[in-house]
Design a protein around this motif. Structure first.
Motif, short mmCIF file in Angstrom:
data_model
loop_
_atom_site.label_atom_id
_atom_site.label_comp_id
_atom_site.label_asym_id
_atom_site.label_seq_id
_atom_site.Cartn_x
_atom_site.Cartn_y
_atom_site.Cartn_z
N TRP A 274 0.84 -1.19 0.00
CA TRP A 274 0.00 0.00 0.00
C TRP A 274 0.88 1.24 0.00
O TRP A 274 2.08 1.17 0.27
CB TRP A 274 -0.98 0.00 1.17
N THR A 314 -8.11 -3.50 -4.35
CA THR A 314 -6.91 -3.29 -5.18
C THR A 314 -7.37 -2.96 -6.60
O THR A 314 -8.51 -3.28 -6.99
CB THR A 314 -6.02 -4.54 -5.23
N ASN A 336 -9.47 2.11 -5.10
CA ASN A 336 -8.37 1.54 -4.31
C ASN A 336 -7.76 2.57 -3.37
O ASN A 336 -6.75 2.30 -2.71
CB ASN A 336 -7.29 0.95 -5.23
N GLN A 343 -3.64 4.36 -0.18
CA GLN A 343 -3.80 3.71 -1.48
C GLN A 343 -3.46 2.23 -1.35
O GLN A 343 -2.37 1.87 -0.91
CB GLN A 343 -2.89 4.37 -2.51
N ASN A 346 -1.84 -3.48 -5.81
CA ASN A 346 -2.03 -4.89 -6.19
C ASN A 346 -1.15 -5.80 -5.34
O ASN A 346 -0.07 -5.40 -4.88
CB ASN A 346 -1.71 -5.09 -7.67
#
Length: 485
Positions: A274, A314, A336, A343, A346
């Motif tokens: 993140w 994600t 996301n 944030q 993935n």
């Protein structure tokens, strides 16, 4: 001064008696400021209780494969998590029972008997909660009321739930008539309403819906509980010891950036990658993934408030949702980036992460950068009480605190959903799914109780009722078999 034989401990001290009950509470939260021992829930235990529902998947791809297998109803009784959950919960039962024995020594030493009654009732409530969880997971289990383990036998799940209910009946008269956050002696401690909630949970398992309505009705009629105004913040720092919470595990870093920290290992739930709004805040391990089924269910209901709260998305997860033609176009709030500007990137481990187990990085105490540090773990809350009440009445129980639809509408109103004019039992179950997803396996145990194998057979899984209980841990099996003789 009355001294314990062979020691200098003072059993005439009310403060000493309080210390004994605090020893029982330590079985929930773990480390205390004065020690380094972790005696509370470990990182693996609550997820193992919870993972088999259609609200959540194991995540953590490539690691802890038997945990994923458990999520798919394929059980390995040699898996270390099974043994850990069994041992930890029974260790809690033993410790709480030991503290009850200690409390009787304070009664004999002349400490106010009514106070000792209250402390013993608090211990009984905690012990009943642990035993309740053990039996939901394994079915036939021992019930411990004394430390002499030679007297233990296996009891059916129904017997255990009846025992839990009767223990709460014994405890309620001695417990404070207050919300947990109104207690000044033990802030957030057990009250009569905590015990009534646990009684309701046990009677729900028994399908004694009148018993559920009676217990939850007392909580509702007390007028002491309200839903926290902001569902999103309930599971974060502002929701600590909220008027909604009937029992929660309390953690604290004491508002300072270094030193003692009573902390749950929230890393288990957190995203592996993140970009936090607070630089340096650490990521997680990527287990415990909200299911795509749950997310689509919530999108179909236009559930913005609760979905944004409950799920961290994600970019790959958002694209995964869009593969379904019914959800090819998503509302802009499916993002996301969280409302607190963290944030979510993935991950190889999962498409989604649990928002109920997320603390925004901007709510971390400066200097405390580990994932979720200072976050409490809610066990049961007023929304669950309202929905248990609504389900019981919808299934035929006589109302004791208003209509089922009024109880459901209180929960829906906070979620910014339209109010209903009537409600069926199936609609209540949908509301429980939406409101209580990712919490303590509530969805799984509800579907098992109702025999709803179709709900639990999803995304390639096939659930049958012979899979409702975990097998006894292999490390415990010889002792368990001896109990059954």
């Amino acid at each position: 001064m009355q001294l314990d034989s062979g020691s200098s401990f003072d059993y005439t001290s009310p403060e000493g008696a309080k210390g004994a009950v605090m020893g029982a509470y330590a079985t929930l939260s773990g480390k205390r400021a004065s020690d380094n021992g972790d005696v509370g829930f470990g990182w693996e235990q609550i997820p193992l209780i919870s993972v088999r529902g259609d609200d959540v998947n194991s995540g953590g791809k490539g690691d802890q494969v038997p945990f994923t297998d458990t999520d798919n109803y394929s059980y390995d009784q040699s898996y270390w998590m099974y043994d850990s959950l069994w041992k930890i919960l029974y260790e809690r039962v033993v410790q709480v029972t030991a503290q009850m024995n200690e409390l009787e020594k304070f009664r004999a030493g002349g400490v106010n008997s009514q106070l000792i009654d209250q402390y013993v009732a608090e211990c009984k409530t905690l012990r009943a909660f642990y035993t309740f969880q053990i039996s939901r997971v394994w079915g036939r289990v021992p019930v411990m009321e004394v430390l002499d383990q030679s007297q233990l036998t296996l009891r059916t799940k129904d017997d255990v739930m009846s025992w839990v209910s009767s223990q709460m009946d014994e405890s309620v008269p001695s417990l404070p008539d207050a919300r947990p956050n109104q207690r000044t002696d033990i802030r957030g401690g057990v009250t009569k309403y905590t015990a009534l909630a646990i009684k309701a949970m046990a009677n729900l398992e028994l399908k004694n819906y009148q018993g559920v309505a009676d217990a939850t009705g007392q909580i509702i009629n007390s007028g002491k509980f309200t839903l926290f105004s902001d569902y999103y913040e309930l599971f974060k720092t502002p929701g600590k010891l909220a008027d909604e919470n009937l029992l929660e595990i309390q953690y604290s870093d004491f508002g300072v950036g270094a030193g003692n920290n009573v902390k749950h290992l929230w890393d288990f739930y957190g995203p592996t990658s993140w970009t936090p709004s607070v630089t340096g805040a650490t990521a997680g391990w990527g287990f415990y993934e909200p299911s795509l089924k749950y997310i689509k269910f919530m999108l179909g209901r236009n559930e913005q408030k609760r979905l944004v709260t409950n799920v961290l998305f994600t970019p790959a997860g958002i694209n995964k949702i869009k593969e379904d033609p019914n959800f090819s176009t998503l509302p802009s709030w499916v993002s996301n980036v969280t409302p607190d500007n963290d944030q979510i990137n993935n991950s190889d481990r999962a498409f989604f992460f649990s928002g109920k187990h997320y603390l925004p990085s901007n709510q971390l105490i400066p200097g405390r950068l580990s994932y979720g540090s200072n976050k409490n773990y809610i066990i049961t809350r007023y929304a669950e009480v309202l929905l248990m009440y609504a389900e019981a009445v919808a299934r035929g129980a006589s109302p004791t605190a208003g209509s089922a639809v009024d109880a459901v509408n209180k929960v829906r109103d906070r979620a910014n959903l339209g109010l209903l004019t009537s409600v069926t039992a199936d609609q209540v179950m949908d509301e429980k799914y939406a409101e209580l997803g990712m919490e303590w396996g509530i969805r799984y145990f509800d579907m098992v109780r109702l025999g709803n194998t179709a709900a639990l057979s999803y995304d390639g899984r096939t659930f049958t009722m012979d899979k409702q209980f975990l097998p006894y841990p292999l490390a415990q099996l010889e002792r368990i078999q001896s109990l059954d003789k």
